[in-house]
Design an enzyme around this catalytic site. Sequence first.
Site, PDB file in Angstrom:
ATOM      1  N   GLN A   1      -7.158  -0.720  -0.980  1.00 32.08           N
ATOM      2  CA  GLN A   1      -7.144  -0.108   0.356  1.00 32.08           C
ATOM      3  C   GLN A   1      -5.724   0.197   0.762  1.00 32.08           C
ATOM      4  O   GLN A   1      -4.812  -0.591   0.509  1.00 32.08           O
ATOM      5  CB  GLN A   1      -7.763  -1.065   1.362  1.00 32.08           C
ATOM      6  CG  GLN A   1      -7.371  -0.709   2.788  1.00 32.08           C
ATOM      7  CD  GLN A   1      -8.256  -1.276   3.835  1.00 32.08           C
ATOM      8  OE1 GLN A   1      -9.468  -1.289   3.679  1.00 32.08           O
ATOM      9  NE2 GLN A   1      -7.675  -1.740   4.910  1.00 32.08           N
TER      10      GLN A   1
ATOM     11  N   HIS B   1       4.379   3.806  -2.420  1.00 34.21           N
ATOM     12  CA  HIS B   1       5.715   3.563  -2.960  1.00 34.21           C
ATOM     13  C   HIS B   1       5.564   2.850  -4.310  1.00 34.21           C
ATOM     14  O   HIS B   1       4.436   2.609  -4.770  1.00 34.21           O
ATOM     15  CB  HIS B   1       6.611   2.811  -1.975  1.00 34.21           C
ATOM     16  CG  HIS B   1       6.076   1.496  -1.485  1.00 34.21           C
ATOM     17  ND1 HIS B   1       5.627   0.503  -2.327  1.00 34.21           N
ATOM     18  CD2 HIS B   1       5.918   1.012  -0.226  1.00 34.21           C
ATOM     19  CE1 HIS B   1       5.248  -0.536  -1.616  1.00 34.21           C
ATOM     20  NE2 HIS B   1       5.389  -0.248  -0.341  1.00 34.21           N
TER      21      HIS B   1
ATOM     22  N   HIS C   1       3.287  -0.293  -4.509  1.00 32.73           N
ATOM     23  CA  HIS C   1       1.839   0.001  -4.577  1.00 32.73           C
ATOM     24  C   HIS C   1       1.453   0.421  -5.993  1.00 32.73           C
ATOM     25  O   HIS C   1       0.443  -0.022  -6.539  1.00 32.73           O
ATOM     26  CB  HIS C   1       1.475   1.150  -3.625  1.00 32.73           C
ATOM     27  CG  HIS C   1       1.752   0.862  -2.183  1.00 32.73           C
ATOM     28  ND1 HIS C   1       2.406   1.742  -1.365  1.00 32.73           N
ATOM     29  CD2 HIS C   1       1.470  -0.220  -1.421  1.00 32.73           C
ATOM     30  CE1 HIS C   1       2.506   1.226  -0.147  1.00 32.73           C
ATOM     31  NE2 HIS C   1       1.954   0.038  -0.150  1.00 32.73           N
TER      32      HIS C   1
ATOM     33  N   GLY D   1      -3.098  -8.126  -1.312  1.00 36.98           N
ATOM     34  CA  GLY D   1      -1.651  -8.325  -1.414  1.00 36.98           C
ATOM     35  C   GLY D   1      -1.134  -9.299  -0.378  1.00 36.98           C
ATOM     36  O   GLY D   1      -1.880 -10.119   0.161  1.00 36.98           O
ATOM     37  N   ARG D   2       0.142  -9.160  -0.085  1.00 34.75           N
ATOM     38  CA  ARG D   2       0.781 -10.034   0.903  1.00 34.75           C
ATOM     39  C   ARG D   2       0.375  -9.606   2.310  1.00 34.75           C
ATOM     40  O   ARG D   2       0.368  -8.424   2.621  1.00 34.75           O
ATOM     41  CB  ARG D   2       2.303  -9.909   0.744  1.00 34.75           C
ATOM     42  CG  ARG D   2       3.110 -10.742   1.689  1.00 34.75           C
ATOM     43  CD  ARG D   2       4.589 -10.595   1.369  1.00 34.75           C
ATOM     44  NE  ARG D   2       5.043  -9.206   1.466  1.00 34.75           N
ATOM     45  CZ  ARG D   2       5.494  -8.638   2.579  1.00 34.75           C
ATOM     46  NH1 ARG D   2       5.554  -9.317   3.693  1.00 34.75           N
ATOM     47  NH2 ARG D   2       5.904  -7.388   2.585  1.00 34.75           N
ATOM     48  N   ASP D   3      -0.011 -10.562   3.146  1.00 34.86           N
ATOM     49  CA  ASP D   3      -0.358 -10.320   4.551  1.00 34.86           C
ATOM     50  C   ASP D   3      -1.377  -9.183   4.707  1.00 34.86           C
ATOM     51  O   ASP D   3      -1.222  -8.313   5.574  1.00 34.86           O
ATOM     52  CB  ASP D   3       0.921 -10.006   5.355  1.00 34.86           C
ATOM     53  CG  ASP D   3       0.708 -10.188   6.851  1.00 34.86           C
ATOM     54  OD1 ASP D   3      -0.205 -10.935   7.237  1.00 34.86           O
ATOM     55  OD2 ASP D   3       1.447  -9.555   7.635  1.00 34.86           O
ATOM     56  N   HIS D   4      -2.401  -9.217   3.883  1.00 38.25           N
ATOM     57  CA  HIS D   4      -3.433  -8.175   3.924  1.00 38.25           C
ATOM     58  C   HIS D   4      -4.085  -8.145   5.314  1.00 38.25           C
ATOM     59  O   HIS D   4      -4.519  -9.159   5.827  1.00 38.25           O
ATOM     60  CB  HIS D   4      -4.496  -8.469   2.851  1.00 38.25           C
ATOM     61  CG  HIS D   4      -5.514  -7.386   2.707  1.00 38.25           C
ATOM     62  ND1 HIS D   4      -5.520  -6.498   1.651  1.00 38.25           N
ATOM     63  CD2 HIS D   4      -6.558  -7.034   3.481  1.00 38.25           C
ATOM     64  CE1 HIS D   4      -6.516  -5.657   1.797  1.00 38.25           C
ATOM     65  NE2 HIS D   4      -7.173  -5.963   2.901  1.00 38.25           N
ATOM     66  N   ALA D   5      -4.168  -6.951   5.895  1.00 44.21           N
ATOM     67  CA  ALA D   5      -4.800  -6.732   7.213  1.00 44.21           C
ATOM     68  C   ALA D   5      -4.144  -7.542   8.326  1.00 44.21           C
ATOM     69  O   ALA D   5      -4.752  -7.771   9.372  1.00 44.21           O
ATOM     70  CB  ALA D   5      -6.300  -7.032   7.168  1.00 44.21           C
TER      71      ALA D   5
END
Lengths: 382, 72
Positions: free
Chosen positions: A191, A197, A200, A285-289
Site C-alpha cells: 500500500q 523512492h 519503497h 513497514g515502519r510506523d505503518h498507518a
Amino acid sequence: MVSRPHGGRLVRRVLPRDRLEDILRDSRGLHQLDVDDTIYRDLENIGYGVYSPLTGFLDSVELESVLLTMRLSNDLPWTIPIVLDIDEEARRSIGIGDTVLLRYGGQPVGLLMVEEVYRYDKRLYAEKVFKTTDPAHPGVARVMSMGDYLVGGSVEYIPMVRDGYEDYFLTPMETRVLFRERGWETVVAFQTRNVPHLGHEYVQKTALTFVDGLFINPVIGRKKRGDFRDEVILEAYKTLINRFYPRGSVVMSIVRYAMRYAGPREAIHHAVMRKNFGATHFIVGRDHAGVGNYYGRYEAQEIFSEFPDLGITPLFFREFFYCRGCGGMSNEKICPHDRDLRIYISGTRIRESLSRGVVPPGEMMRREVAETILSFENPFVE
Amino acid sequence: MRKVSIEIPETLYRRLEALAGRIGAGSVYELVVDLLREGVSRLEEDLDSGHELSEEEVSRIRERLRSLGYLD
C-alpha cells in the site's frame, strides 16, 4: 493459489442496473441521507467485497466486539469499525426496517436497510481504535465530530460517482481472475500514499524475490495540502514499473479508502483488504498507518502476533537507506556500517527538492521517477 | 488417527468449550472434529458448484482486463 476471501466468501453488494432505474424513479418516496467521504469509500468497499465478509455497517453487537476484542462476533479478525453515523435530526426520521437512499455529492450511491439505530461511546471508540483520546489525532478528531448515533444495516452500493480513475481500479473479483490468468500463486501487496523512492523500491523488490507477483495499491482519496496529487503518484509508479521492474511481475491498481491513521489496528485492516483482493502476503513497514508519535516505530508489525488466524502473511521490513560503506541500498538488519555512512531517505527532503524543480539525490530517488514528477506543472495538492 | 496441533484464538476456544457443554458434545475435541467434517463438506460442495463466478462473468472480466492492458 491466491488467498481465500476473509470469512470464506467474497461479498458482492452492487445494485443491478435494472433495479437501479426503479430505485431512482421511486427515490422521492425513500428516506435520503448525505454521507461524507469516509462513509462513501466504505460503502464502495463493502459493495465490491474489499471488506468481505461485511455486508453493511456494524450494529452495536459487532461494534462492541470489534472495539473490545479486535474481532467480529464470530471470532474473525476485524480491527477497524466500519460505521455510519447520523445526528439527532436524522435519527428522528429513520426507523428500523426503513430503506434509506445514501447520497454523496448530491448523487445516489447506495441503499441502506436499517436494522438498528444506537448510541455509542466516542471516548471508548477513540481509546480502543487509536489508543488515545487526544483531539489532535486526526482519527480521534473525526470520531469526536461524528453524529451521536450509528446506524447498523446491510447495504447495496450504487456505482454512480466518477472520479477519473476508473481505468486504474480493479475489484477483488477482477484481481482474483487476473492473478489466476497470470499464474500467480503467491502475491505480495504494497500500500502506498506517496511517490516511489528507492526505499519503497527495495522493499518491494526484496519481497518480490520470494513471491510470484507484486500488487501495488496507491490509496486514492482525500489528501492534505502539500501531498503529491493522485495522478502524479500514478504516473511516477508507471515510470518505475515500466523501466525498472520485470515485465509481467507487477499489477498496479488503486484503492479508494479514507485513512484512519490507527497505526497497528489499521495495519491489520489493510492486510485483510489485500487478502480479499487475493494477495497472500502483505508488506508492513515502519510506523505503518501511523501519524505523529502516537505509535511505536514497529508497533504495527508487532500486533500481527495476536492474529495467527489472519490468513495472509505479513512481511516485516526495517527502514531502507543508502550506505556508502555497502555501496548500495541496505537496512539496519543487514548493514554493519556506522550511521554516518548512511544516507536516510527523507520524504521531506525529496518534497523540498522537487518543489524547487530539482531532481533529488540519486541515493533517494531515481532520476526517471523524479523527471516524471517534475513534468507536472504542480505535482502538489494546493 | 493423525495427531495435529493448531493455534486458535482464546475467545474461540472459550466459545467451543461453552458450546460443547450446551449441545452435549463429549469434549471440545469431539466438537471440533464434527465442525471440521461439516466445514470441509461445505467447502467441497462450494468448489464443485463453482459458486464464485460463472464462465460468462470470468469472460467479461478477462475482456475488461485486456482492454485496460492488464492482460495480453
